[in-house]
Design an enzyme around this catalytic site. Structure first.
Site, PDB file in Angstrom:
ATOM      1  N   GLY A  19       0.838  -1.205   0.000  1.00 13.99           N
ATOM      2  CA  GLY A  19       0.000   0.000   0.000  1.00 13.99           C
ATOM      3  C   GLY A  19       0.871   1.253   0.000  1.00 13.99           C
ATOM      4  O   GLY A  19       0.485   2.291   0.547  1.00 13.99           O
ATOM      5  N   TYR A 152      -7.357   0.476  18.333  1.00 17.00           N
ATOM      6  CA  TYR A 152      -8.482  -0.418  18.624  1.00 17.00           C
ATOM      7  C   TYR A 152      -8.117  -1.885  18.376  1.00 17.00           C
ATOM      8  O   TYR A 152      -8.954  -2.763  18.527  1.00 17.00           O
ATOM      9  CB  TYR A 152      -9.781   0.018  17.936  1.00 17.00           C
ATOM     10  CG  TYR A 152      -9.795   0.126  16.419  1.00 17.00           C
ATOM     11  CD1 TYR A 152      -9.559  -0.977  15.606  1.00 17.00           C
ATOM     12  CD2 TYR A 152     -10.120   1.337  15.814  1.00 17.00           C
ATOM     13  CE1 TYR A 152      -9.624  -0.881  14.220  1.00 17.00           C
ATOM     14  CE2 TYR A 152     -10.189   1.456  14.430  1.00 17.00           C
ATOM     15  CZ  TYR A 152      -9.933   0.341  13.631  1.00 17.00           C
ATOM     16  OH  TYR A 152     -10.002   0.435  12.273  1.00 17.00           O
TER      17      TYR A 152
HETATM   18  C1  HXC Z   1     -21.070  -1.758   4.333  1.00 13.76           C
HETATM   19  C2  HXC Z   1     -19.855  -2.371   2.459  1.00 13.76           C
HETATM   20  C3  HXC Z   1     -19.295  -1.056   2.376  1.00 13.76           C
HETATM   21  C4  HXC Z   1     -19.691  -0.099   3.365  1.00 13.76           C
HETATM   22  C5  HXC Z   1     -18.488  -2.252   0.765  1.00 13.76           C
HETATM   23  N1  HXC Z   1     -19.321  -3.056   1.434  1.00 13.76           N
HETATM   24  N2  HXC Z   1     -18.454  -1.046   1.314  1.00 13.76           N
HETATM   25  N3  HXC Z   1     -20.727  -2.705   3.416  1.00 13.76           N
HETATM   26  N4  HXC Z   1     -20.581  -0.495   4.302  1.00 13.76           N
HETATM   27  N5  HXC Z   1     -19.218   1.139   3.357  1.00 13.76           N
HETATM   28  C6  HXC Z   1     -19.666  -4.432   1.148  1.00 13.76           C
HETATM   29  C7  HXC Z   1     -20.330  -4.591  -0.205  1.00 13.76           C
HETATM   30  O1  HXC Z   1     -21.714  -4.388  -0.127  1.00 13.76           O
HETATM   31  C8  HXC Z   1     -19.982  -6.043  -0.530  1.00 13.76           C
HETATM   32  O2  HXC Z   1     -20.827  -6.943   0.119  1.00 13.76           O
HETATM   33  C9  HXC Z   1     -18.625  -6.230   0.081  1.00 13.76           C
HETATM   34  O3  HXC Z   1     -18.477  -5.213   1.067  1.00 13.76           O
HETATM   35  C10 HXC Z   1     -17.517  -6.075  -0.927  1.00 13.76           C
HETATM   36  O4  HXC Z   1     -17.801  -4.933  -1.666  1.00 13.76           O
HETATM   37  P1  HXC Z   1     -16.961  -4.489  -2.922  1.00 13.76           P
HETATM   38  O5  HXC Z   1     -17.838  -3.587  -3.726  1.00 13.76           O
HETATM   39  O6  HXC Z   1     -16.344  -5.673  -3.571  1.00 13.76           O
HETATM   40  O7  HXC Z   1     -15.855  -3.724  -2.216  1.00 13.76           O
HETATM   41  P2  HXC Z   1     -15.437  -2.254  -2.486  1.00 13.76           P
HETATM   42  O8  HXC Z   1     -16.423  -1.311  -1.896  1.00 13.76           O
HETATM   43  O9  HXC Z   1     -15.081  -2.135  -3.945  1.00 13.76           O
HETATM   44  O10 HXC Z   1     -14.104  -2.212  -1.675  1.00 13.76           O
HETATM   45  C11 HXC Z   1     -14.089  -2.206  -0.271  1.00 13.76           C
HETATM   46  C12 HXC Z   1     -12.639  -1.972   0.079  1.00 13.76           C
HETATM   47  C13 HXC Z   1     -12.285  -0.597  -0.494  1.00 13.76           C
HETATM   48  C14 HXC Z   1     -11.806  -3.077  -0.546  1.00 13.76           C
HETATM   49  C15 HXC Z   1     -12.466  -2.056   1.586  1.00 13.76           C
HETATM   50  O11 HXC Z   1     -12.845   0.435   0.291  1.00 13.76           O
HETATM   51  C16 HXC Z   1     -10.829  -0.417  -0.636  1.00 13.76           C
HETATM   52  O12 HXC Z   1     -10.267  -0.726  -1.680  1.00 13.76           O
HETATM   53  N6  HXC Z   1     -10.147   0.069   0.401  1.00 13.76           N
HETATM   54  C17 HXC Z   1      -8.698   0.222   0.394  1.00 13.76           C
HETATM   55  C18 HXC Z   1      -8.260   1.466   1.061  1.00 13.76           C
HETATM   56  C19 HXC Z   1      -8.844   1.732   2.419  1.00 13.76           C
HETATM   57  O13 HXC Z   1      -9.907   1.187   2.812  1.00 13.76           O
HETATM   58  N7  HXC Z   1      -8.166   2.635   3.128  1.00 13.76           N
HETATM   59  C20 HXC Z   1      -8.601   3.047   4.458  1.00 13.76           C
HETATM   60  C21 HXC Z   1      -7.759   2.418   5.490  1.00 13.76           C
HETATM   61  S1  HXC Z   1      -8.043   3.380   6.891  1.00 13.76           S
HETATM   62  P3  HXC Z   1     -22.022  -7.696  -0.686  1.00 13.76           P
HETATM   63  O14 HXC Z   1     -22.603  -8.636   0.309  1.00 13.76           O
HETATM   64  O15 HXC Z   1     -22.954  -6.615  -1.110  1.00 13.76           O
HETATM   65  O16 HXC Z   1     -21.365  -8.406  -1.836  1.00 13.76           O
HETATM   66  C22 HXC Z   1      -7.802   2.515   8.276  1.00 13.76           C
HETATM   67  C23 HXC Z   1      -7.765   3.427   9.490  1.00 13.76           C
HETATM   68  C24 HXC Z   1      -7.947   2.742  10.775  1.00 13.76           C
HETATM   69  O17 HXC Z   1      -7.686   1.333   8.274  1.00 13.76           O
HETATM   70  C25 HXC Z   1      -7.947   3.595  12.020  1.00 13.76           C
HETATM   71  C26 HXC Z   1      -8.294   5.040  11.962  1.00 13.76           C
HETATM   72  C27 HXC Z   1      -8.079   5.784  13.236  1.00 13.76           C
HETATM   73  P1  NAP Z   2      -4.817   4.452   2.223  1.00 15.61           P
HETATM   74  O1  NAP Z   2      -4.109   5.574   1.560  1.00 15.61           O
HETATM   75  O2  NAP Z   2      -6.167   4.072   1.733  1.00 15.61           O
HETATM   76  O3  NAP Z   2      -3.845   3.190   2.193  1.00 15.61           O
HETATM   77  C1  NAP Z   2      -4.257   1.871   2.026  1.00 15.61           C
HETATM   78  C2  NAP Z   2      -3.407   1.248   0.938  1.00 15.61           C
HETATM   79  O4  NAP Z   2      -3.651  -0.160   0.904  1.00 15.61           O
HETATM   80  C3  NAP Z   2      -3.704   1.797  -0.448  1.00 15.61           C
HETATM   81  O5  NAP Z   2      -2.500   2.207  -1.043  1.00 15.61           O
HETATM   82  C4  NAP Z   2      -4.292   0.608  -1.204  1.00 15.61           C
HETATM   83  O6  NAP Z   2      -3.878   0.642  -2.562  1.00 15.61           O
HETATM   84  C5  NAP Z   2      -3.687  -0.555  -0.452  1.00 15.61           C
HETATM   85  N1  NAP Z   2      -4.484  -1.772  -0.577  1.00 15.61           N
HETATM   86  C6  NAP Z   2      -5.809  -1.924  -0.280  1.00 15.61           C
HETATM   87  N2  NAP Z   2      -6.201  -3.175  -0.573  1.00 15.61           N
HETATM   88  C7  NAP Z   2      -5.111  -3.820  -1.050  1.00 15.61           C
HETATM   89  C8  NAP Z   2      -4.872  -5.150  -1.512  1.00 15.61           C
HETATM   90  N3  NAP Z   2      -5.852  -6.070  -1.553  1.00 15.61           N
HETATM   91  N4  NAP Z   2      -3.621  -5.476  -1.917  1.00 15.61           N
HETATM   92  C9  NAP Z   2      -2.639  -4.541  -1.883  1.00 15.61           C
HETATM   93  N5  NAP Z   2      -2.793  -3.301  -1.460  1.00 15.61           N
HETATM   94  C10 NAP Z   2      -4.015  -2.933  -1.047  1.00 15.61           C
HETATM   95  O7  NAP Z   2      -4.992   4.736   3.791  1.00 15.61           O
HETATM   96  P2  NAP Z   2      -3.942   5.177   4.925  1.00 15.61           P
HETATM   97  O8  NAP Z   2      -4.686   6.056   5.844  1.00 15.61           O
HETATM   98  O9  NAP Z   2      -2.676   5.635   4.319  1.00 15.61           O
HETATM   99  O10 NAP Z   2      -3.712   3.790   5.675  1.00 15.61           O
HETATM  100  C11 NAP Z   2      -2.430   3.173   5.726  1.00 15.61           C
HETATM  101  C12 NAP Z   2      -2.342   2.262   6.948  1.00 15.61           C
HETATM  102  O11 NAP Z   2      -2.459   3.038   8.135  1.00 15.61           O
HETATM  103  C13 NAP Z   2      -3.447   1.210   7.047  1.00 15.61           C
HETATM  104  O12 NAP Z   2      -2.907   0.016   7.582  1.00 15.61           O
HETATM  105  C14 NAP Z   2      -4.421   1.809   8.026  1.00 15.61           C
HETATM  106  O13 NAP Z   2      -5.192   0.831   8.694  1.00 15.61           O
HETATM  107  C15 NAP Z   2      -3.433   2.464   8.975  1.00 15.61           C
HETATM  108  N6  NAP Z   2      -3.999   3.515   9.832  1.00 15.61           N
HETATM  109  C16 NAP Z   2      -4.361   4.709   9.289  1.00 15.61           C
HETATM  110  C17 NAP Z   2      -4.822   5.698  10.115  1.00 15.61           C
HETATM  111  C18 NAP Z   2      -5.194   7.060   9.594  1.00 15.61           C
HETATM  112  O14 NAP Z   2      -5.703   7.869  10.366  1.00 15.61           O
HETATM  113  N7  NAP Z   2      -4.954   7.362   8.334  1.00 15.61           N
HETATM  114  C19 NAP Z   2      -4.952   5.465  11.485  1.00 15.61           C
HETATM  115  C20 NAP Z   2      -4.587   4.218  12.004  1.00 15.61           C
HETATM  116  C21 NAP Z   2      -4.085   3.256  11.154  1.00 15.61           C
HETATM  117  P3  NAP Z   2      -4.728   0.017  -3.781  1.00 15.61           P
HETATM  118  O15 NAP Z   2      -6.122   0.508  -3.631  1.00 15.61           O
HETATM  119  O16 NAP Z   2      -4.013   0.525  -5.006  1.00 15.61           O
HETATM  120  O17 NAP Z   2      -4.606  -1.460  -3.678  1.00 15.61           O
END
Ligand code: HXC
Ligand code: NAP
Length: 284
Positions: A19, A152
């Protein structure tokens, strides 16, 4: 904010960041490049990776190899390891940073929605750890894992339950292997960041109007969110040999957020000075 480590602190080290094309992964990678590391950045989106790689090498003069890899696919991870070794000679560190997350009441989640987060965060991390660890053990090379969790991971949290379960698993993995693989000279540590603004996290955790309703800074004793450079300093230190005796640790960087929100009487911060004066007068 300035970087804290000496120039060349990561010279000749090759570090893989999952990522690494966006958000915190990109920021940590940039600082590691400035410290002399070679970088491999991986994620699913080739275009994003290419662009980041070009920008970061231009800005830092360092070498960045972008490789497409979905962390849910073991064979793609093996390809990252093989290609990185061919290109840079050896791998020194893996930063498990890729994640997926969204907010939802748990009863509204389908099992597929639960799977999608667990597969990226927990399975993706143990897949990468297994592949890289076996490679280091076979080649008798020392190695360094740094895993990004959240606070968490140990408190749990409603509304992000798949993420909480997964991060807890990653923390258990970190601590378990810190002990088991120390004999191979492989360290494992974790960082638990509080809120650090990134597009990926903000768009999924504060979607729509929530961003106007909830200010993350209000939950934090220091009354501000984190700066990427603060996290990058910590990550670079843990990836460097300066932290060589730190193993099995999780370091929280959250401005005091989780302790404040666990503290029984933290809400007393809302009592104005005048009321404290009255309470004191009555006591006397
Ligand atoms: C409920 C959801 C949903 C939502 C998707 N789904 N989004 N359900 N609420 N917001 C459900 C869909 O209905 C589907 O179920 C299943 O999940 C898969 O959906 P897809 O459409 O295939 O997934 P998609 O929405 O394309 O991708 C979900 C994801 C995407 C892969 C998680 O958001 C992603 O690529 N994220 C990567 C980056 C990311 O999330 N970064 C944030 C990290 S922040 P059904 O049953 O309908 O098939 C972080 C911070 C932590 O971790 C701490 C902060 C303090
Ligand atoms: P982000 O920019 O959305 O980073 C998530 C990265 O994961 C993206 O680059 C995404 O790239 C990659 N990723 C998602 N699904 C993947 C898969 N299946 N295979 C390979 N790569 C995948 O969010 P961020 O805030 O920088 O988060 C980075 C890390 O920090 C995460 O572990 C998150 O839980 C942690 N974190 C963030 C916060 C915050 O406040 N930002 C707080 C606590 C912890 P692609 O979509 O191109 O795959």
């Amino acid at each position: 904010m300035e970087g804290m480590l000496k120039d060349g602190a990561l010279k000749n080290k090759t570090i893989i960041i999952t990522g690494g094309g966006t958000g915190l992964g990109r920021s940590m990678g940039k600082y590691m490049l400035e410290l002399g590391a070679n970088l491999v950045i991986t994620s699913r989106k080739e275009e994003v990776l290419q662009k980041t790689a070009e920008e970061l090498s231009k800005q830092t003069g360092g070498q960045v190899l972008p490789i497409v890899c979905d962390v849910r696919k073991y064979e793609q991870i093996q390809n990252v390891i093989d290609t990185s070794e061919k290109y840079f000679g050896q791998i020194d560190g893996v930063l498990n940073n890729a994640a997926g997350n969204f907010i939802s009441p748990t009863e509204r989640l389908s099992h597929r929605a639960f799977d999608i987060v667990v597969d990226i965060v927990l399975k993706g991390t143990y897949y990468f750890t297994l592949a890289a660890g076996k490679n280091w053990i076979t080649k008798k090379q020392k190695g360094n894992f740094l895993n990004i969790v959240t606070t968490y991971a140990w408190t749990g949290s409603g509304y992000v339950v798949p993420s909480a379960c997964s991060k807890a698993g990653v923390l258990a993995l970190t601590r378990s292997l810190a002990v088991e693989w120390a004999k191979y000279n492989i360290r494992s540590n974790a960082i638990a960041p509080g809120p650090f603004p990134t597009e990926g996290a903000w768009s999924r955790l504060l979607p729509g109007d929530l961003v106007k309703k909830f200010d993350p800074a209000e939950r934090i004793p220091l009354k501000r969110v984190g700066e990427h450079s603060e996290l990058a300093n910590l990550a670079a230190y843990l990836m460097s040999d300066y932290s060589g005796y730190i193993n099995g640790e999780v370091i929280t960087i959250d401005g005091g957020e989780w302790l404040r929100n666990g503290g029984e009487f933290s809400h007393l911060e809302h009592i104005p000075e005048q009321m404290w004066d009255e309470l004191e007068k009555n006591r006397k």
